[in-house]
Design a protein around this motif. Structure first.
Motif, PDB file in Angstrom:
ATOM      1  N   ARG A 117      38.666  39.158  44.935  1.00 12.59           N
ATOM      2  CA  ARG A 117      38.781  38.552  43.609  1.00 12.59           C
ATOM      3  C   ARG A 117      37.411  38.544  42.943  1.00 12.59           C
ATOM      4  N   THR A 129      32.303  39.529  43.691  1.00 15.89           N
ATOM      5  CA  THR A 129      33.627  39.761  44.251  1.00 15.89           C
ATOM      6  C   THR A 129      33.748  39.033  45.586  1.00 15.89           C
ATOM      7  N   TYR A 179      36.671  31.545  36.954  1.00 12.16           N
ATOM      8  CA  TYR A 179      37.514  32.286  37.906  1.00 12.16           C
ATOM      9  C   TYR A 179      38.972  32.179  37.502  1.00 12.16           C
TER      10      TYR A 179
END
Length: 510
Positions: free
Chosen positions: A420, A458, A510
């Motif tokens: 992510r 990431t 996020y």
């Protein structure tokens, strides 16, 4: 043995309508201290005798001894399910976190006996109580400060190394108290002050509340400005000279401040959770003195009991404003800084410029006469490195170990299941300075120099994400951020503070 036999005989006669039995300590005419097993038997008896009492097992100590909480309440739902009430504070009281400070355990047993016997009826009508008479039963039986593993559980509330500390943290969440009261004793005989300089301290009762500058602002203002002065006044009016906590005085040429600012102690840890948190230190008399009972233990228990009763009566009288500020703090933290989202990573005590000196009484060891001495006053709280609360914190190292630690604190987190990308403030440690001596107020062993780089990052499968939208966010941030004087990495076994990119960092989006 004789005390145990008498105690069992008294208990067996209770079915015939005899009064509530005295505590084991009272049975011994206050000449000796019962062990933890005898105290546990007595608490079980109170549980059996009264529908307003319930003994709850919390777990076992490092030495295998039971740690228990005695609940006292007029509310069946509270006794059955530990459910609090809208207009009634829940007060959790801890005795003898240090095993060589036994009076708290005895005073809590006396308080429990009185309440079960129907004394102080207004207290159970207005409060729910959780009494942990022996927070450290190992220390009790071994006659020492620490537990059987030599852990000082009193300063373990960040690392949670000791099983006892984890049990007490679990109990805070299980019973969700509005007020936490931690009973200690403070010795008046000090190696340098007494043996070399000839003086002893002369304080009967000293109180403090949570003082970490990151505690919810309205909660800290209320406890500091309203509750603490009123408690000191009430105890003093009851005949026990009480003052604001001034910390240990070990030498005539030292400066004085207040109780430590760090969240490794129960007082600040509980307050960072949004609870009214109170510390008492009553006088622990000199071993060499001449008293009616060994080391003046009967008088010490009386002082602890008086301090406890005054606190409970004050909390009952302050129920409405206390509940308002405490329960709001547990739901929605608000800092004292701009926009209510500011955390101070660094803190310490410094000179109080409004009152640079303070006069305190000391007692001459040789003849007992009292004299006032002047000390430098360093009780001003200084903060550094303000940081706005992030959206979350990412953890990319020893993730399973950190996950267990977070769970022990009841801090919510997410385990990343697939890569992510997010925007983060990567923290690079450029230098680590070892502190030449302990910083006043905190246990900051090293101080890192940190550079912040905002960039896309990431996260990988297995990394952790700790959201700052949860009630315990300020507590979590102070323990996770390497810039914090209260960080986990200051604790033994967590020495991650090394030059290079740090594996825990704030997440912006996020």
């Amino acid at each position: 043995m004789r005390a145990s036999v008498v105690f069992l005989l008294l208990c067996s006669s209770l079915v015939w309508g005899q009064p509530i039995p005295p505590t084991p300590f009272e049975l011994e005419k206050k000449q000796s201290l019962p062990d933890s097993r005898t105290i546990g038997d007595y608490l079980t008896t109170l549980d059996t005798l009264s529908p307003r009492a319930r003994l709850v097992a919390l777990g076992t100590s490092a030495g295998g001894r039971p740690i228990q909480a005695l609940l006292l309440s007029e509310s069946p739902p509270f006794l059955r399910d530990f459910v609090g009430e809208p207009d009634k504070p829940t007060v959790m009281m801890f005795g003898s976190q240090h095993g060589n400070e036994p009076s708290g355990a005895e005073a809590l047993q006396r308080l429990a006996r009185e309440l079960v016997a129907g004394e102080h009826p207004e207290l159970l009508h207005r409060l729910n109580l959780v009494l942990v008479a022996m927070a450290n039963p190992d220390g009790r039986d071994l006659r020492r400060r620490h537990n059987a593993n030599d852990d000082n559980t009193n300063i373990d509330y960040v690392a949670l190394q000791a099983g006892e500390t984890r049990l007490l943290v679990e109990a805070l969440h299980r019973f969700d108290p509005d007020v936490v009261f931690d009973a200690h004793e403070s010795g008046i005989w000090k190696r340098v002050l007494t043996r070399e300089l000839g003086w002893m301290t002369d304080v009967e009762a000293q109180f403090d509340v949570g003082n970490n500058p990151n505690i919810d602002g309205p909660l800290r203002d209320y406890t500091e400005s309203k509750l603490l002065p009123e408690l000191i006044a009430r105890v003093s009016e009851a005949g026990l000279a009480a003052v604001r906590y001034r910390g240990e005085i070990t030498s005539l040429d030292q400066a004085v401040s207040r109780g430590g600012l760090g969240i490794t102690n129960l007082r600040n840890y509980a307050a960072m959770q949004g609870r009214v948190s109170i510390l008492v230190e009553n006088r622990l008399d000199n071993k060499g003195g001449t008293y009616a009972t060994p080391r003046n233990i009967a008088e010490r228990v009386r002082k602890q009991h008086l301090s406890m009763l005054a606190m409970l009566q004050l909390v009952a009288d302050e129920a409405e404003p206390l509940l308002t500020v405490s329960r709001r703090a547990r739901q929605q933290w608000q800092s004292a800084g701009a926009a209510g989202r500011t955390l101070w990573m660094g803190m310490s005590f410094d000179v109080n410029r409004d009152q640079p000196e303070i006069t305190l009484p000391l007692v001459h060891f040789a003849d007992g006469h009292q004299e006032l001495h002047r000390f430098r006053n360093r009780d001003a709280i200084v903060t550094r490195e303000p940081v706005t609360m992030a959206a979350a914190y990412a953890v990319t190292r020893e993730r399973e170990r950190v996950a267990r630690w977070l769970a022990s604190h009841h801090i919510a987190f997410e385990t990343i299941l697939e890569p992510r990308e997010l925007l983060a403030d990567r923290l690079e440690i450029t230098e680590v300075r070892k502190q030449p001596e302990a910083q006043p107020g905190v246990r900051e062993k090293v101080q890192p120099e940190v550079m912040v780089n905002r960039e896309a990052v990431t996260l990988q499968r297995g990394d952790l994400l700790v959201p700052m939208s949860q009630p315990l966010a300020p507590l979590a941030a102070l323990m996770l951020d390497p810039r914090s004087a209260n960080a986990l990495y200051q604790e033994e076994g967590w020495n991650w503070l090394q030059p290079g990119e740090f594996p825990v960092f704030p997440v912006v989006e996020y």
